[in-house]
Design a protein around this motif. Structure first.
Motif, PDB file in Angstrom:
ATOM      1  N   ASP A 167       0.816  -1.216   0.000  1.00 37.14           N
ATOM      2  CA  ASP A 167       0.000   0.000   0.000  1.00 37.14           C
ATOM      3  C   ASP A 167       0.850   1.267   0.000  1.00 37.14           C
ATOM      4  O   ASP A 167       0.323   2.382   0.043  1.00 37.14           O
ATOM      5  CB  ASP A 167      -0.965   0.010   1.178  1.00 37.14           C
ATOM      6  CG  ASP A 167      -0.251   0.043   2.533  1.00 37.14           C
ATOM      7  OD1 ASP A 167       1.003   0.078   2.558  1.00 37.14           O
ATOM      8  OD2 ASP A 167      -0.949   0.026   3.576  1.00 37.14           O
ATOM      9  N   GLY A 168       2.176   1.122  -0.053  1.00 37.48           N
ATOM     10  CA  GLY A 168       3.077   2.262  -0.104  1.00 37.48           C
ATOM     11  C   GLY A 168       3.667   2.670   1.223  1.00 37.48           C
ATOM     12  O   GLY A 168       4.592   3.493   1.269  1.00 37.48           O
ATOM     13  N   GLU A 169       3.185   2.112   2.335  1.00 35.08           N
ATOM     14  CA  GLU A 169       3.706   2.499   3.645  1.00 35.08           C
ATOM     15  C   GLU A 169       5.168   2.085   3.800  1.00 35.08           C
ATOM     16  O   GLU A 169       5.557   0.970   3.445  1.00 35.08           O
ATOM     17  CB  GLU A 169       2.883   1.837   4.750  1.00 35.08           C
ATOM     18  CG  GLU A 169       3.360   2.198   6.163  1.00 35.08           C
ATOM     19  CD  GLU A 169       2.625   1.430   7.251  1.00 35.08           C
ATOM     20  OE1 GLU A 169       2.865   1.722   8.442  1.00 35.08           O
ATOM     21  OE2 GLU A 169       1.817   0.546   6.915  1.00 35.08           O
ATOM     22  N   ILE A 170       5.983   3.003   4.318  1.00 34.03           N
ATOM     23  CA  ILE A 170       7.383   2.702   4.624  1.00 34.03           C
ATOM     24  C   ILE A 170       7.453   2.239   6.075  1.00 34.03           C
ATOM     25  O   ILE A 170       7.079   2.979   6.994  1.00 34.03           O
ATOM     26  CB  ILE A 170       8.281   3.936   4.418  1.00 34.03           C
ATOM     27  CG1 ILE A 170       8.178   4.457   2.983  1.00 34.03           C
ATOM     28  CG2 ILE A 170       9.738   3.593   4.767  1.00 34.03           C
ATOM     29  CD1 ILE A 170       8.656   3.501   1.921  1.00 34.03           C
ATOM     30  N   VAL A 171       7.915   1.020   6.274  1.00 33.80           N
ATOM     31  CA  VAL A 171       8.010   0.461   7.625  1.00 33.80           C
ATOM     32  C   VAL A 171       9.467   0.143   7.925  1.00 33.80           C
ATOM     33  O   VAL A 171      10.246  -0.199   7.020  1.00 33.80           O
ATOM     34  CB  VAL A 171       7.143  -0.804   7.777  1.00 33.80           C
ATOM     35  CG1 VAL A 171       5.670  -0.444   7.722  1.00 33.80           C
ATOM     36  CG2 VAL A 171       7.458  -1.829   6.695  1.00 33.80           C
ATOM     37  N   TRP A 172       9.857   0.258   9.162  1.00 31.55           N
ATOM     38  CA  TRP A 172      11.249   0.008   9.538  1.00 31.55           C
ATOM     39  C   TRP A 172      11.315  -0.640  10.907  1.00 31.55           C
ATOM     40  O   TRP A 172      10.375  -0.569  11.690  1.00 31.55           O
ATOM     41  CB  TRP A 172      12.063   1.305   9.518  1.00 31.55           C
ATOM     42  CG  TRP A 172      11.442   2.478  10.233  1.00 31.55           C
ATOM     43  CD1 TRP A 172      10.523   3.360   9.731  1.00 31.55           C
ATOM     44  CD2 TRP A 172      11.680   2.889  11.581  1.00 31.55           C
ATOM     45  NE1 TRP A 172      10.182   4.296  10.676  1.00 31.55           N
ATOM     46  CE2 TRP A 172      10.882   4.043  11.818  1.00 31.55           C
ATOM     47  CE3 TRP A 172      12.503   2.423  12.598  1.00 31.55           C
ATOM     48  CZ2 TRP A 172      10.880   4.717  13.034  1.00 31.55           C
ATOM     49  CZ3 TRP A 172      12.509   3.090  13.818  1.00 31.55           C
ATOM     50  CH2 TRP A 172      11.710   4.218  14.034  1.00 31.55           C
ATOM     51  N   ARG A 173      12.455  -1.289  11.156  1.00 26.96           N
ATOM     52  CA  ARG A 173      12.641  -1.970  12.432  1.00 26.96           C
ATOM     53  C   ARG A 173      14.087  -1.816  12.888  1.00 26.96           C
ATOM     54  O   ARG A 173      15.020  -1.957  12.080  1.00 26.96           O
ATOM     55  CB  ARG A 173      12.292  -3.452  12.315  1.00 26.96           C
ATOM     56  CG  ARG A 173      12.429  -4.233  13.630  1.00 26.96           C
ATOM     57  CD  ARG A 173      11.953  -5.658  13.458  1.00 26.96           C
ATOM     58  NE  ARG A 173      10.534  -5.677  13.082  1.00 26.96           N
ATOM     59  CZ  ARG A 173       9.925  -6.756  12.607  1.00 26.96           C
ATOM     60  NH1 ARG A 173      10.599  -7.879  12.433  1.00 26.96           N
ATOM     61  NH2 ARG A 173       8.636  -6.709  12.291  1.00 26.96           N
ATOM     62  N   ILE A 174      14.261  -1.528  14.156  1.00 25.19           N
ATOM     63  CA  ILE A 174      15.587  -1.430  14.748  1.00 25.19           C
ATOM     64  C   ILE A 174      16.027  -2.818  15.202  1.00 25.19           C
ATOM     65  O   ILE A 174      15.297  -3.498  15.933  1.00 25.19           O
ATOM     66  CB  ILE A 174      15.591  -0.450  15.944  1.00 25.19           C
ATOM     67  CG1 ILE A 174      15.135   0.939  15.506  1.00 25.19           C
ATOM     68  CG2 ILE A 174      16.986  -0.394  16.576  1.00 25.19           C
ATOM     69  CD1 ILE A 174      15.977   1.554  14.411  1.00 25.19           C
ATOM     70  N   LEU A 175      17.208  -3.238  14.779  1.00 21.85           N
ATOM     71  CA  LEU A 175      17.770  -4.520  15.175  1.00 21.85           C
ATOM     72  C   LEU A 175      18.880  -4.369  16.211  1.00 21.85           C
ATOM     73  O   LEU A 175      19.192  -5.315  16.933  1.00 21.85           O
ATOM     74  CB  LEU A 175      18.325  -5.262  13.953  1.00 21.85           C
ATOM     75  CG  LEU A 175      17.335  -5.585  12.837  1.00 21.85           C
ATOM     76  CD1 LEU A 175      18.055  -6.279  11.689  1.00 21.85           C
ATOM     77  CD2 LEU A 175      16.193  -6.459  13.341  1.00 21.85           C
ATOM     78  N   ASP A 176      19.493  -3.215  16.248  1.00 22.97           N
ATOM     79  CA  ASP A 176      20.575  -2.930  17.200  1.00 22.97           C
ATOM     80  C   ASP A 176      20.154  -1.718  18.016  1.00 22.97           C
ATOM     81  O   ASP A 176      20.216  -0.584  17.548  1.00 22.97           O
ATOM     82  CB  ASP A 176      21.875  -2.653  16.445  1.00 22.97           C
ATOM     83  CG  ASP A 176      23.064  -2.446  17.370  1.00 22.97           C
ATOM     84  OD1 ASP A 176      22.868  -2.344  18.599  1.00 22.97           O
ATOM     85  OD2 ASP A 176      24.201  -2.381  16.861  1.00 22.97           O
ATOM     86  N   GLU A 177      19.719  -1.927  19.247  1.00 24.01           N
ATOM     87  CA  GLU A 177      19.144  -0.869  20.080  1.00 24.01           C
ATOM     88  C   GLU A 177      20.188   0.047  20.707  1.00 24.01           C
ATOM     89  O   GLU A 177      19.839   1.127  21.209  1.00 24.01           O
ATOM     90  CB  GLU A 177      18.304  -1.493  21.203  1.00 24.01           C
ATOM     91  CG  GLU A 177      17.127  -2.324  20.726  1.00 24.01           C
ATOM     92  CD  GLU A 177      15.947  -1.451  20.334  1.00 24.01           C
ATOM     93  OE1 GLU A 177      16.002  -0.233  20.594  1.00 24.01           O
ATOM     94  OE2 GLU A 177      14.973  -1.995  19.775  1.00 24.01           O
ATOM     95  N   GLU A 178      21.455  -0.331  20.686  1.00 26.60           N
ATOM     96  CA  GLU A 178      22.479   0.451  21.373  1.00 26.60           C
ATOM     97  C   GLU A 178      22.544   1.879  20.820  1.00 26.60           C
ATOM     98  O   GLU A 178      22.790   2.101  19.635  1.00 26.60           O
ATOM     99  CB  GLU A 178      23.851  -0.206  21.220  1.00 26.60           C
ATOM    100  CG  GLU A 178      24.957   0.527  21.975  1.00 26.60           C
ATOM    101  CD  GLU A 178      26.312  -0.119  21.784  1.00 26.60           C
ATOM    102  OE1 GLU A 178      27.312   0.474  22.215  1.00 26.60           O
ATOM    103  OE2 GLU A 178      26.368  -1.215  21.193  1.00 26.60           O
ATOM    104  N   GLY A 179      22.329   2.852  21.685  1.00 23.66           N
ATOM    105  CA  GLY A 179      22.434   4.254  21.294  1.00 23.66           C
ATOM    106  C   GLY A 179      21.271   4.762  20.470  1.00 23.66           C
ATOM    107  O   GLY A 179      21.303   5.902  19.992  1.00 23.66           O
ATOM    108  N   VAL A 180      20.233   3.957  20.286  1.00 27.15           N
ATOM    109  CA  VAL A 180      19.085   4.366  19.478  1.00 27.15           C
ATOM    110  C   VAL A 180      17.942   4.730  20.427  1.00 27.15           C
ATOM    111  O   VAL A 180      17.126   3.889  20.803  1.00 27.15           O
ATOM    112  CB  VAL A 180      18.649   3.258  18.501  1.00 27.15           C
ATOM    113  CG1 VAL A 180      17.483   3.737  17.637  1.00 27.15           C
ATOM    114  CG2 VAL A 180      19.821   2.831  17.625  1.00 27.15           C
TER     115      VAL A 180
END
Length: 394
Positions: A342-355
């Motif tokens: 549907d065009g949505e940009i989705v993202w996921r953090i895999l390395d939480e350090e400093g994020v």
């Protein structure tokens, strides 16, 4: 001789941010500036070129229009075979350098392989192939740009087929047009032209390569390495050999020719261009980026631990070593992203350090920025990775 200056991870990430046009204040105005700064943009997946450019433009709204202008109207960028027999987009002024430094050796092997395969199958000989080649190039010059099928209308012998590896488990039927046009591509005689359909299409036309002078191989290798180190240094011999596809003796000869300076890295000895060993300050404001699969920054070095934790690789790379879409925070890969149907940009953090909260907000802003210029376009990477597949599913 004095001790080698040590360049640590923090400075390498600062260099990456500024020279790869990723930090906010380092972003470019045009696709030509992006390509010139990075030396080469991966062109195997056509969408990668546009996404890599858009991630680095200060104003990305006209990414598609401006990149198409540079590629197909002004022809200041050229999509052609380069290092490791891979398709890249280069500034036009680099085509002679790329051809002489990396293309000639590959081209000789490709032509010899084609003639060997044709002979084994009882297909016509080298003289026949030369006639077909000359006729094809003449037809392409008349047409300006053409698909393989269109060229076969002018030169029907391109439709000839021969059996490859008869009797083997991988036996196949090859068409002369497919193999010959690939050979002409690595020989620097033809280049990739405008795609059929939209900018995301993997179907393309061929065009006659722009004229360029024939350069000395050693000199061209020195020039390519000088430009690459200015953009990506410091780098190890391992990085340089992998990126160029050269023999280690060629890498060392080019390093000596440009007076490259040795520096100390965590991986061992690295090299920078002459006069580039001085410290580089941090880019200032923190920065985030969403880079596409096969992006030249993510694929720029073979030894990647300084910007990509080894534990992230199984989720972010396919089985052949192609990187998928990545999320960056302050010079390192921290996750991945995808576009849903549907065009949505989705993202996921895999390395939480400093994020933390600020990082997530900045990444979210980049996702909105990407979605805004993509509009109704839909992107599916040519080389799909575990995380990208996972993110596209609701």
């Amino acid at each position: 001789m004095g001790a080698q200056r040590y360049i640590g991870v923090a400075e390498r990430r600062a260099r990456l941010a500024l020279r790869q046009r990723l930090a906010g204040r380092a972003r470019a105005r045009t696709p030509e500036e992006v390509a010139g700064s990075l030396v080469a943009l991966h062109g195997t997946d056509p969408a990668t070129v546009y996404l890599a450019v858009g991630a680095r433009l200060a104003g990305p709204v006209r990414t598609v229009e401006e990149t198409e202008r540079a590629l197909y109207e002004d022809c200041r960028l050229v999509r052609m075979h380069g290092m490791r027999h891979t398709v890249f987009v280069f500034p036009r002024e680099l085509t002679a350098v790329v051809h002489a430094s990396t293309g000639l050796a590959v081209a000789a092997r490709e032509r010899a392989s084609l003639l060997k395969d044709m002979a084994a199958a009882g297909a016509p000989d080298a003289a026949w192939l030369k006639e077909v080649e000359e006729s094809t190039l003449a037809a392409l010059a008349r047409r300006g740009q053409a698909t393989a099928a269109e060229l076969a209308e002018d030169e029907p012998r391109l439709r000839e087929q021969f059996v490859y590896a008869a009797g083997k488990s991988y036996e196949g039927l090859h068409t002369v047009s497919t193999r010959l046009l690939r050979v002409l591509g690595v020989e620097g005689k033809v280049v990739r032209g405008r795609p059929l359909g939209s900018w995301t299409s993997s179907r393309f036309r061929w065009a006659v390569a722009p004229e360029h002078p024939e350069l000395d191989t050693a000199g061209a290798q020195a020039e390519l390495l000088r430009r690459w180190l200015a953009a990506c240094g410091p780098a190890t011999e391992t990085d340089l050999k992998w990126w160029t596809g050269w023999r280690v003796t060629e890498v060392r000869r080019a390093l000596a020719a440009i007076g490259a300076e040795a520096v100390a890295l965590d991986e061992g000895t690295g090299y920078v261009a002459a006069g580039d060993a001085d410290p580089v300050p941090a880019p200032g404001e923190p920065w985030a980026a969403l880079l596409p699969g096969l992006d030249p920054t993510a694929m720029g070095w073979q030894q990647r631990d300084w910007y990509l934790a080894p534990g992230l690789r199984p989720r972010l790379f396919d089985g052949s070593g192609n990187v998928g879409p990545t999320v960056w925070w302050n010079g390192r890969v921290v996750g991945g992203w995808a576009q849903r149907p549907d065009g949505e940009i989705v993202w996921r953090i895999l390395d939480e350090e400093g994020v933390g909260r600020d990082a997530r907000a900045a990444i979210g802003t980049e996702a909105q920025r990407l979605a805004a210029w993509l509009g109704t376009a839909r992107i599916t990477p040519r080389f799909r990775t575990p995380l990208e597949r996972e993110l596209t599913q609701r």
